[in-house]
Design a protein around this motif. Structure first.
Motif, PDB file in Angstrom:
ATOM      1  N   ALA A 187       0.842  -1.205   0.000  1.00 14.59           N
ATOM      2  CA  ALA A 187       0.000   0.000   0.000  1.00 14.59           C
ATOM      3  C   ALA A 187       0.874   1.251   0.000  1.00 14.59           C
ATOM      4  N   GLU A 188       1.933   1.243   0.809  1.00 17.11           N
ATOM      5  CA  GLU A 188       2.842   2.386   0.832  1.00 17.11           C
ATOM      6  C   GLU A 188       3.521   2.568  -0.522  1.00 17.11           C
ATOM      7  N   ARG A 237       2.324   1.675  -3.456  1.00 14.51           N
ATOM      8  CA  ARG A 237       1.340   2.208  -4.408  1.00 14.51           C
ATOM      9  C   ARG A 237       1.164   3.705  -4.214  1.00 14.51           C
ATOM     10  N   ALA A 238       1.072   4.128  -2.959  1.00 12.17           N
ATOM     11  CA  ALA A 238       0.893   5.556  -2.683  1.00 12.17           C
ATOM     12  C   ALA A 238       2.104   6.348  -3.170  1.00 12.17           C
ATOM     13  N   GLU A 239       3.299   5.860  -2.892  1.00 12.27           N
ATOM     14  CA  GLU A 239       4.511   6.559  -3.342  1.00 12.27           C
ATOM     15  C   GLU A 239       4.572   6.632  -4.861  1.00 12.27           C
ATOM     16  N   ARG A 269       2.069   6.545  -7.000  1.00 12.69           N
ATOM     17  CA  ARG A 269       1.064   7.478  -7.513  1.00 12.69           C
ATOM     18  C   ARG A 269       1.470   8.918  -7.268  1.00 12.69           C
ATOM     19  N   THR A 271      -0.948   9.281   2.105  1.00 13.99           N
ATOM     20  CA  THR A 271      -0.770   7.826   2.169  1.00 13.99           C
ATOM     21  C   THR A 271      -2.011   7.081   1.681  1.00 13.99           C
ATOM     22  N   ASP A 272      -2.964   7.813   1.135  1.00 10.15           N
ATOM     23  CA  ASP A 272      -4.209   7.206   0.661  1.00 10.15           C
ATOM     24  C   ASP A 272      -4.126   6.989  -0.854  1.00 10.15           C
ATOM     25  N   PRO A 273      -3.897   5.742  -1.282  1.00 11.88           N
ATOM     26  CA  PRO A 273      -3.768   5.482  -2.724  1.00 11.88           C
ATOM     27  C   PRO A 273      -5.000   5.901  -3.531  1.00 11.88           C
ATOM     28  N   GLN A 274      -6.187   5.780  -2.950  1.00 13.38           N
ATOM     29  CA  GLN A 274      -7.401   6.149  -3.679  1.00 13.38           C
ATOM     30  C   GLN A 274      -7.481   7.658  -3.905  1.00 13.38           C
ATOM     31  N   HIS A 294      -5.082   8.568  -6.531  1.00 12.61           N
ATOM     32  CA  HIS A 294      -5.626   8.156  -7.831  1.00 12.61           C
ATOM     33  C   HIS A 294      -6.616   9.205  -8.342  1.00 12.61           C
TER      34      HIS A 294
END
Length: 87
Positions: free
Chosen positions: A28-29, A31-33, A35, A62-65, A68
């Protein structure tokens, strides 16, 4: 000192759960980085000016959504304000 618990199936199961949680958090981290980096790149290529506060908002998110959503808006936004506007 009795160390039999540390060798037990229950102990191994607890360790496995911890490893799985750690891997999920790491993904998750990552993905956030990724993005955040993509968003900064896209905004830079499009010539959208960012303040230091804008950059900080992106790099500390830190919220991938949410990242996005910002990335999608950045594709057509004319300003940073349009990227960060509330839906």
């Amino acid at each position: 000192m009795d160390t039999s618990f540390y060798k037990s199936a229950m102990s191994e199961e607890i360790r496995d759960e911890g490893r799985a949680e750690g891997r999920a958090e790491g993904r998750a981290e990552g993905r956030a980085e990724g993005r955040a980096e993509g968003l900064l790149l896209l905004l830079g290529v499009r010539g959208i000016a960012l303040t230091d506060a804008d950059r900080d908002k992106i790099t500390t998110c830190t919220d991938p959504q949410l990242l996005h959503q910002w990335l999608q808006r950045a594709a057509t936004a004319a300003s940073a304000e349009e990227v960060f506007r509330a839906p």
